[in-house]
Design a protein around this motif. Structure first.
Motif, short mmCIF file in Angstrom:
data_model
loop_
_atom_site.label_atom_id
_atom_site.label_comp_id
_atom_site.label_asym_id
_atom_site.label_seq_id
_atom_site.Cartn_x
_atom_site.Cartn_y
_atom_site.Cartn_z
N GLU A 29 0.82 -1.22 0.00
CA GLU A 29 0.00 0.00 0.00
C GLU A 29 0.86 1.26 0.00
O GLU A 29 0.36 2.34 -0.23
CB GLU A 29 -0.93 -0.01 1.22
CG GLU A 29 -1.96 -1.13 1.20
CD GLU A 29 -2.92 -1.05 0.03
OE1 GLU A 29 -3.23 0.06 -0.45
OE2 GLU A 29 -3.36 -2.12 -0.42
N GLN A 31 3.07 2.02 -2.09
CA GLN A 31 3.33 2.44 -3.46
C GLN A 31 2.12 3.23 -3.98
O GLN A 31 1.01 2.74 -4.00
CB GLN A 31 3.57 1.23 -4.36
CG GLN A 31 4.76 0.40 -3.94
CD GLN A 31 6.06 1.15 -4.14
OE1 GLN A 31 6.23 1.89 -5.09
NE2 GLN A 31 6.99 0.96 -3.22
N THR A 32 2.33 4.46 -4.40
CA THR A 32 1.24 5.29 -4.90
C THR A 32 1.15 5.21 -6.42
O THR A 32 2.12 4.86 -7.08
CB THR A 32 1.43 6.76 -4.48
OG1 THR A 32 2.67 7.22 -4.99
CG2 THR A 32 1.39 6.90 -2.96
N HIS A 33 0.00 5.51 -6.94
CA HIS A 33 -0.24 5.55 -8.38
C HIS A 33 0.04 4.21 -9.07
O HIS A 33 0.56 4.18 -10.17
CB HIS A 33 0.56 6.66 -9.04
CG HIS A 33 0.37 8.00 -8.39
ND1 HIS A 33 -0.83 8.66 -8.43
CD2 HIS A 33 1.21 8.77 -7.67
CE1 HIS A 33 -0.71 9.79 -7.77
NE2 HIS A 33 0.51 9.88 -7.30
N THR A 34 -0.28 3.12 -8.39
CA THR A 34 -0.09 1.80 -8.96
C THR A 34 -1.42 1.32 -9.53
O THR A 34 -2.45 1.46 -8.90
CB THR A 34 0.41 0.80 -7.91
OG1 THR A 34 1.63 1.31 -7.36
CG2 THR A 34 0.64 -0.56 -8.51
N GLU A 35 -1.37 0.75 -10.72
CA GLU A 35 -2.58 0.28 -11.38
C GLU A 35 -2.43 -1.18 -11.78
O GLU A 35 -1.32 -1.68 -11.98
CB GLU A 35 -2.84 1.10 -12.65
CG GLU A 35 -3.05 2.57 -12.41
CD GLU A 35 -3.23 3.32 -13.71
OE1 GLU A 35 -3.42 2.70 -14.77
OE2 GLU A 35 -3.15 4.56 -13.65
N GLN A 67 3.13 1.37 -12.84
CA GLN A 67 3.28 2.70 -12.24
C GLN A 67 3.76 3.62 -13.35
O GLN A 67 4.90 3.51 -13.80
CB GLN A 67 4.28 2.69 -11.08
CG GLN A 67 3.77 1.97 -9.87
CD GLN A 67 4.79 1.96 -8.74
OE1 GLN A 67 5.94 2.36 -8.91
NE2 GLN A 67 4.36 1.49 -7.59
N GLY A 68 2.88 4.52 -13.78
CA GLY A 68 3.22 5.38 -14.90
C GLY A 68 3.43 4.52 -16.13
O GLY A 68 2.64 3.66 -16.45
N GLN A 71 6.55 -1.05 -15.42
CA GLN A 71 5.86 -2.21 -14.85
C GLN A 71 6.84 -3.07 -14.07
O GLN A 71 8.03 -3.04 -14.28
CB GLN A 71 5.16 -3.03 -15.92
CG GLN A 71 6.07 -3.75 -16.89
CD GLN A 71 5.29 -4.52 -17.93
OE1 GLN A 71 4.20 -4.12 -18.30
NE2 GLN A 71 5.84 -5.61 -18.39
#
Length: 94
Positions: A29, A31-35, A67-68, A71
């Motif tokens: 959790e 890690q931000t902006h993870t898809e 992320q952005g 990967q």
């Protein structure tokens, strides 16, 4: 592009409790902006029970974090209901 700083998903799990077959995993959790292209839980039941051929198939599942434009490495597992095939998870039909 593979970036060392993007950690892979962990605890990739196949749950096969008839008739439900699902896939889940965890991700830090922190890690931000993870898809993910799908949520952290995915129902595979419709695919597996589509036909006898699908039911007896061998499935390989790979999950990566994005992320952005970068990967992670893949988290991998395999599963099957076919007792003649070897997989990480051998499901039983009841």
């Amino acid at each position: 592009m593979l970036l060392i700083g993007v950690p892979p998903p962990t605890n990739l799990t196949v749950s096969c409790t008839n008739p439900n077959v699902s896939l889940s995993w965890e991700f830090s959790e922190q890690q931000t902006h993870t898809e993910f292209k799908i949520d952290r839980h995915f129902d595979l039941s419709r695919l597996v029970w589509k036909s006898e051929a699908h039911f007896m198939a061998f499935y390989g599942v790979n999950v990566t974090a994005l992320q952005g434009g970068n990967q992670s490495k893949e988290a991998k597992t395999t599963f099957t209901f076919n007792g003649l095939k070897v997989a990480h998870v051998n499901c039983e039909y009841m």
